[in-house]
Scaffold this active site. Structure first.
Site, PDB file in Angstrom:
ATOM      1  N   LEU A 116      29.870 -22.695 -18.475  1.00  0.00           N
ATOM      2  CA  LEU A 116      29.860 -22.837 -19.932  1.00  0.00           C
ATOM      3  C   LEU A 116      29.941 -21.472 -20.596  1.00  0.00           C
ATOM      4  O   LEU A 116      29.126 -20.593 -20.321  1.00  0.00           O
ATOM      5  CB  LEU A 116      28.598 -23.563 -20.391  1.00  0.00           C
ATOM      6  N   SER A 118      31.545 -19.602 -24.492  1.00  0.00           N
ATOM      7  CA  SER A 118      31.294 -19.606 -25.925  1.00  0.00           C
ATOM      8  C   SER A 118      32.598 -19.322 -26.648  1.00  0.00           C
ATOM      9  O   SER A 118      33.472 -18.613 -26.134  1.00  0.00           O
ATOM     10  CB  SER A 118      30.265 -18.529 -26.276  1.00  0.00           C
ATOM     11  N   SER A 119      32.725 -19.851 -27.847  1.00  0.00           N
ATOM     12  CA  SER A 119      33.958 -19.624 -28.616  1.00  0.00           C
ATOM     13  C   SER A 119      34.100 -18.180 -29.066  1.00  0.00           C
ATOM     14  O   SER A 119      35.173 -17.775 -29.525  1.00  0.00           O
ATOM     15  CB  SER A 119      33.995 -20.551 -29.837  1.00  0.00           C
ATOM     16  N   CYS A 120      33.036 -17.356 -28.915  1.00  0.00           N
ATOM     17  CA  CYS A 120      33.148 -15.947 -29.299  1.00  0.00           C
ATOM     18  C   CYS A 120      34.024 -15.156 -28.336  1.00  0.00           C
ATOM     19  O   CYS A 120      34.295 -13.975 -28.567  1.00  0.00           O
ATOM     20  CB  CYS A 120      31.770 -15.308 -29.397  1.00  0.00           C
ATOM     21  N   TYR A 147      28.379  -9.852 -25.470  1.00  0.00           N
ATOM     22  CA  TYR A 147      28.162 -11.208 -24.966  1.00  0.00           C
ATOM     23  C   TYR A 147      29.495 -11.856 -24.619  1.00  0.00           C
ATOM     24  O   TYR A 147      29.629 -12.525 -23.580  1.00  0.00           O
ATOM     25  CB  TYR A 147      27.432 -12.025 -26.030  1.00  0.00           C
ATOM     26  N   LYS A 151      31.008 -13.478 -20.993  1.00  0.00           N
ATOM     27  CA  LYS A 151      31.519 -14.839 -20.855  1.00  0.00           C
ATOM     28  C   LYS A 151      32.981 -14.849 -20.377  1.00  0.00           C
ATOM     29  O   LYS A 151      33.379 -15.707 -19.585  1.00  0.00           O
ATOM     30  CB  LYS A 151      31.384 -15.596 -22.175  1.00  0.00           C
ATOM     31  N   PRO A 174      32.392 -24.180 -25.666  1.00  0.00           N
ATOM     32  CA  PRO A 174      31.929 -24.922 -26.835  1.00  0.00           C
ATOM     33  C   PRO A 174      32.010 -24.109 -28.115  1.00  0.00           C
ATOM     34  O   PRO A 174      31.924 -22.875 -28.084  1.00  0.00           O
ATOM     35  CB  PRO A 174      30.476 -25.235 -26.494  1.00  0.00           C
ATOM     36  N   THR A 175      32.164 -24.809 -29.209  1.00  0.00           N
ATOM     37  CA  THR A 175      32.016 -24.181 -30.512  1.00  0.00           C
ATOM     38  C   THR A 175      30.530 -23.972 -30.765  1.00  0.00           C
ATOM     39  O   THR A 175      29.704 -24.105 -29.865  1.00  0.00           O
ATOM     40  CB  THR A 175      32.652 -25.067 -31.604  1.00  0.00           C
ATOM     41  N   HIS A 190      20.694 -18.770 -33.711  1.00  0.00           N
ATOM     42  CA  HIS A 190      22.013 -18.887 -34.309  1.00  0.00           C
ATOM     43  C   HIS A 190      21.884 -19.384 -35.744  1.00  0.00           C
ATOM     44  O   HIS A 190      20.788 -19.753 -36.200  1.00  0.00           O
ATOM     45  CB  HIS A 190      22.890 -19.827 -33.482  1.00  0.00           C
ATOM     46  N   TRP A 213      22.235 -14.371 -45.182  1.00  0.00           N
ATOM     47  CA  TRP A 213      23.075 -13.215 -44.892  1.00  0.00           C
ATOM     48  C   TRP A 213      24.520 -13.448 -45.312  1.00  0.00           C
ATOM     49  O   TRP A 213      25.038 -14.571 -45.216  1.00  0.00           O
ATOM     50  CB  TRP A 213      23.044 -12.926 -43.397  1.00  0.00           C
TER      51      TRP A 213
END
Length: 323
Positions: A116, A118-120, A147, A151, A174-175, A190, A213
């Protein structure tokens, strides 16, 4: 290439299945789903029981367990503040976790593994919606690039294992995820759980305003973690391919709209202010989910229902939530 041959099809419910990170947001949702689906030999270890950065301990664990299915959901995660403040920690710890688990799984020739991400992982200015082939086509968002690099390394490791050993391992990206079991820390969470914590606290403190923010204009896509769990099982049952698979809803909203939804669900009626001196992060991050949709999976939670569900869980679990 190694001659190992593994048949891809619906998982055997009696297969020894190890969920790394089974107490986290995604891992706990996976555990709930797999128990519901009748998996009788689930294995999980807390960080106190097994330190995934301890390579020898991880190899010993895999040799003893002999897992047939592995889902790597363990990771050091955090929001924009944590990622931008501690990039070394996010890069080093995630690389250690991934390398140890994936290498131990290779050593045992684990037949089926899902990594798994991440979308980043995608470039900051990738064309929207972001296709899987956008990977490595441009610079990353600086606030979470460490990060993201970790990934990306995991994805490439899975692809390398497929080439070298012929094992049908896969990756899912995943988003933004949210739901029961999330981290609600004001500094480490998050965006969506942070908003829930912030508005709920403002309601209890009778504050006349909440300050968030950025500008409120970035667009984000959110997926309930229970939908993510069903997507993982679906991919393990039916998907086999080297490229990572995007998992999301295919819809996004501005952070201002998200904040309004949270405020309404919490019951907060004060005003919302935006601190534009703080970073926005990536301007938009919407995934192209055509690959997983074509395979037959669709999400079931609407955003408003999911936010209400998460707030209900958050209020009912104050003694155990991660802060």
């Amino acid at each position: 290439m190694d001659e190992t041959v593994c048949r891809v099809g619906p998982l055997d419910r009696s297969a020894t299945t190890y969920i790394a990170g089974h107490r986290g947001l995604v891992g706990s949702a996976l555990w709930r789903l797999f128990e519901k689906e009748g998996f009788s030999r689930l294995a999980g270890r807390s960080s106190a029981e097994l330190d995934l950065t301890d390579r020898a301990a991880v190899f010993d664990f895999f040799e003893e367990l002999q897992p047939e299915v592995v889902i790597l959901a363990a990771a050091k995660v955090g929001g924009i503040l944590a990622n931008s403040t501690y990039p070394v920690d996010f890069l080093s710890q995630n690389l250690q976790i991934q390398t140890n688990v994936l290498d131990a799984a290779v050593a045992q020739r684990v037949p089926r593994l899902l990594f798994l991400g991440s979308s980043c992982i995608y470039p900051k200015h990738a064309e929207q919606p972001i296709r899987e082939d956008s990977l490595l086509t441009g610079p990353l968002e600086q606030t979470n690039d460490a990060y993201a690099i970790a990934k990306i390394t995991g994805i490439l490791t899975v692809q390398a294992v497929r080439r070298q050993y012929g094992l049908p391992w896969i990756s899912a990206m995943p988003t933004n995820l949210y739901g029961p079991g999330d981290n609600f820390s004001p500094t480490g969470s998050h965006v969506l759980p942070a908003l829930i914590q912030r508005y709920d606290q403002a309601l209890r403190n009778k504050a006349d305003h909440v300050t968030n923010w950025g500008t409120g204009t970035p667009r984000r896509e959110f997926l309930h973690v229970d939908d993510m769990a069903t997507a993982c099982l679906h991919l393990l049952n039916y998907f086999d391919g080297p490229q990572q698979v995007n998992v999301g809803t295919g819809e996004d909203h501005t952070l201002s709209e998200i904040a309004s939804l949270v405020a309404t669900s919490v019951g907060y009626t004060g005003t919302t202010r935006w601190d534009t001196s703080k970073p926005d992060g990536t301007p938009q991050k919407l995934l192209d989910v055509s690959t997983i949709r074509a395979s037959g999976w669709i999400p079931t939670w609407s955003l408003s229902e999911g936010i209400s569900d998460t707030i209900e869980w958050y209020r009912a679990n104050q003694s155990v939530i991660r802060r």
